[in-house]
Write a protein that holds these residues in place. Structure first.
Motif, PDB file in Angstrom:
ATOM      1  N   MET A   1       4.531  -7.406   8.607  1.00 17.25           N
ATOM      2  CA  MET A   1       4.448  -5.954   8.545  1.00 17.25           C
ATOM      3  C   MET A   1       4.493  -5.447   7.101  1.00 17.25           C
ATOM      4  SD  MET A   1       4.082  -3.476  10.488  1.00 17.25           S
ATOM      5  CE  MET A   1       4.565  -1.937  11.081  1.00 17.25           C
ATOM      6  N   TRP A   2       5.380  -6.024   6.286  1.00 13.45           N
ATOM      7  CA  TRP A   2       5.485  -5.569   4.897  1.00 13.45           C
ATOM      8  C   TRP A   2       4.221  -5.901   4.111  1.00 13.45           C
ATOM      9  CZ3 TRP A   2       5.369  -9.208   1.044  1.00 13.45           C
ATOM     10  CH2 TRP A   2       5.600 -10.528   1.423  1.00 13.45           C
ATOM     11  N   ILE A   3       3.497  -6.957   4.490  1.00 12.44           N
ATOM     12  CA  ILE A   3       2.231  -7.302   3.838  1.00 12.44           C
ATOM     13  C   ILE A   3       1.207  -6.196   4.091  1.00 12.44           C
ATOM     14  CG2 ILE A   3       0.306  -8.928   3.823  1.00 12.44           C
ATOM     15  CD1 ILE A   3       2.291 -11.150   4.370  1.00 12.44           C
ATOM     16  N   LEU A   4       1.221  -5.653   5.283  1.00 10.58           N
ATOM     17  CA  LEU A   4       0.307  -4.551   5.610  1.00 10.58           C
ATOM     18  C   LEU A   4       0.596  -3.326   4.733  1.00 10.58           C
ATOM     19  CD1 LEU A   4      -1.964  -3.522   7.394  1.00 10.58           C
ATOM     20  CD2 LEU A   4      -0.240  -2.830   9.062  1.00 10.58           C
ATOM     21  N   TRP A   5       1.866  -3.028   4.544  1.00 10.63           N
ATOM     22  CA  TRP A   5       2.239  -1.882   3.699  1.00 10.63           C
ATOM     23  C   TRP A   5       1.829  -2.113   2.244  1.00 10.63           C
ATOM     24  CZ3 TRP A   5       3.073   2.726   5.256  1.00 10.63           C
ATOM     25  CH2 TRP A   5       3.574   2.950   6.533  1.00 10.63           C
ATOM     26  N   ILE A   6       2.027  -3.289   1.753  1.00  7.80           N
ATOM     27  CA  ILE A   6       1.621  -3.611   0.377  1.00  7.80           C
ATOM     28  C   ILE A   6       0.111  -3.476   0.236  1.00  7.80           C
ATOM     29  CG2 ILE A   6       1.447  -5.472  -1.313  1.00  7.80           C
ATOM     30  CD1 ILE A   6       4.205  -6.427  -0.356  1.00  7.80           C
ATOM     31  N   LEU A   7      -0.621  -3.968   1.234  1.00  9.88           N
ATOM     32  CA  LEU A   7      -2.080  -3.856   1.223  1.00  9.88           C
ATOM     33  C   LEU A   7      -2.517  -2.392   1.229  1.00  9.88           C
ATOM     34  CD1 LEU A   7      -4.645  -5.536   1.189  1.00  9.88           C
ATOM     35  CD2 LEU A   7      -4.579  -5.570   3.671  1.00  9.88           C
ATOM     36  N   VAL A   8      -1.884  -1.560   2.023  1.00 13.24           N
ATOM     37  CA  VAL A   8      -2.199  -0.124   2.082  1.00 13.24           C
ATOM     38  C   VAL A   8      -1.915   0.536   0.731  1.00 13.24           C
ATOM     39  CG1 VAL A   8      -1.495   2.079   3.105  1.00 13.24           C
ATOM     40  CG2 VAL A   8      -1.922   0.111   4.569  1.00 13.24           C
ATOM     41  N   VAL A   9      -0.803   0.194   0.104  1.00  7.02           N
ATOM     42  CA  VAL A   9      -0.452   0.759  -1.204  1.00  7.02           C
ATOM     43  C   VAL A   9      -1.480   0.336  -2.256  1.00  7.02           C
ATOM     44  CG1 VAL A   9       1.248   0.684  -3.066  1.00  7.02           C
ATOM     45  CG2 VAL A   9       2.006   0.990  -0.698  1.00  7.02           C
ATOM     46  N   ILE A  10      -1.850  -0.924  -2.276  1.00 14.17           N
ATOM     47  CA  ILE A  10      -2.832  -1.418  -3.254  1.00 14.17           C
ATOM     48  C   ILE A  10      -4.180  -0.728  -3.055  1.00 14.17           C
ATOM     49  CG2 ILE A  10      -4.172  -3.448  -3.960  1.00 14.17           C
ATOM     50  CD1 ILE A  10      -1.630  -5.113  -3.460  1.00 14.17           C
ATOM     51  N   ILE A  11      -4.630  -0.625  -1.832  1.00 17.72           N
ATOM     52  CA  ILE A  11      -5.906   0.041  -1.553  1.00 17.72           C
ATOM     53  C   ILE A  11      -5.829   1.514  -1.958  1.00 17.72           C
ATOM     54  CG2 ILE A  11      -7.454   0.788   0.302  1.00 17.72           C
ATOM     55  CD1 ILE A  11      -6.895  -1.939   1.646  1.00 17.72           C
ATOM     56  N   SER A  12      -4.717   2.169  -1.690  1.00 14.08           N
ATOM     57  CA  SER A  12      -4.544   3.573  -2.071  1.00 14.08           C
ATOM     58  C   SER A  12      -4.603   3.743  -3.582  1.00 14.08           C
ATOM     59  CB  SER A  12      -3.214   4.116  -1.546  1.00 14.08           C
ATOM     60  OG  SER A  12      -3.187   4.073  -0.144  1.00 14.08           O
ATOM     61  N   ILE A  13      -3.972   2.850  -4.305  1.00 16.58           N
ATOM     62  CA  ILE A  13      -3.998   2.906  -5.775  1.00 16.58           C
ATOM     63  C   ILE A  13      -5.415   2.704  -6.284  1.00 16.58           C
ATOM     64  CG2 ILE A  13      -3.264   1.704  -7.869  1.00 16.58           C
ATOM     65  CD1 ILE A  13      -0.549   1.224  -6.458  1.00 16.58           C
ATOM     66  N   ILE A  14      -6.132   1.765  -5.732  1.00 16.27           N
ATOM     67  CA  ILE A  14      -7.521   1.512  -6.143  1.00 16.27           C
ATOM     68  C   ILE A  14      -8.386   2.745  -5.891  1.00 16.27           C
ATOM     69  CG2 ILE A  14      -9.600   0.166  -5.629  1.00 16.27           C
ATOM     70  CD1 ILE A  14      -7.720  -2.259  -5.188  1.00 16.27           C
ATOM     71  N   ILE A  15      -8.231   3.358  -4.743  1.00 13.35           N
ATOM     72  CA  ILE A  15      -9.005   4.568  -4.417  1.00 13.35           C
ATOM     73  C   ILE A  15      -8.647   5.695  -5.379  1.00 13.35           C
ATOM     74  CG2 ILE A  15      -9.327   6.380  -2.678  1.00 13.35           C
ATOM     75  CD1 ILE A  15      -9.097   4.133  -0.545  1.00 13.35           C
ATOM     76  N   ALA A  16      -7.363   5.884  -5.645  1.00  9.82           N
ATOM     77  CA  ALA A  16      -6.926   6.953  -6.551  1.00  9.82           C
ATOM     78  C   ALA A  16      -7.476   6.750  -7.965  1.00  9.82           C
ATOM     79  CB  ALA A  16      -5.406   7.030  -6.570  1.00  9.82           C
ATOM     80  N   VAL A  17      -7.421   5.530  -8.465  1.00  6.57           N
ATOM     81  CA  VAL A  17      -7.944   5.232  -9.811  1.00  6.57           C
ATOM     82  C   VAL A  17      -9.450   5.461  -9.861  1.00  6.57           C
ATOM     83  CG1 VAL A  17      -8.343   3.354 -11.466  1.00  6.57           C
ATOM     84  CG2 VAL A  17      -6.073   3.674 -10.454  1.00  6.57           C
TER      85      VAL A  17
END
Length: 160
Positions: free
Chosen positions: A1-17
């Motif tokens: 479950m925590w891997i999914l959250w990390i993946l969501v955070v990384i994807i969100s950061i990439i989109i924001a940048v």
């Protein structure tokens, strides 16, 4: 479950940048276009009275190209290539165009980001005798990046 959250955070950061970089690039492009229009109008005004003295061959439309890409994305400096019938002394060209640009800037209330330089400044003048062309580079000192560009040219002993 925590891997999914990390993946969501990384994807969100990439989109924001990605969004931030695209917006910043478009903003810079709009600034360049606005600055280029100011410089084009300034030189058109300047050449109104100077065309004969500088031996210019009349052109219908004056246009410029960005010359400062190597210095940075927000440096507002542009090159004009003008056909001439003869060559005038470079120092005479520089002084005459700078005086006319100063008058134009004052009439149009153009502000400089530099405490020591006017808003529009000739940074280089040279002739290409092979094709009878006068090259004039003009900086629109509208931001600190362009003011730093002028300081760098002076450090390189360029006659700005």
């Amino acid at each position: 479950m925590w891997i999914l959250w990390i993946l969501v955070v990384i994807i969100s950061i990439i989109i924001a940048v990605t969004i931030y970089r695209r917006y910043g690039r478009r903003l810079t492009e709009r600034q360049i276009i606005a600055s280029q229009q100011v410089v084009n109008k300034g030189l058109t005004y300047a050449l109104g009275d100077l065309g004969d003295a500088l031996y210019l061959i009349p052109e219908r439309h004056i246009s410029s190209t960005l010359v400062a890409n190597i210095w940075g994305h927000e440096v507002m400096a542009f090159e004009f290539v003008l056909p001439v019938s003869d060559m005038q002394e470079v120092i005479v060209v520089r002084q005459a165009v700078n005086n006319a640009l100063k008058e134009y800037a004052e009439k149009n209330n153009l502000k400089s980001a530099s405490e020591t330089d006017m808003a529009l400044l000739v940074t280089d003048v040279w002739y290409d005798a092979r094709v009878s062309e006068l090259h004039i580079d003009i900086a629109h000192i509208v931001n600190q990046e362009t003011a730093a560009y002028i300081r760098d040219l002076r450090k390189l002993n360029q006659p700005v």
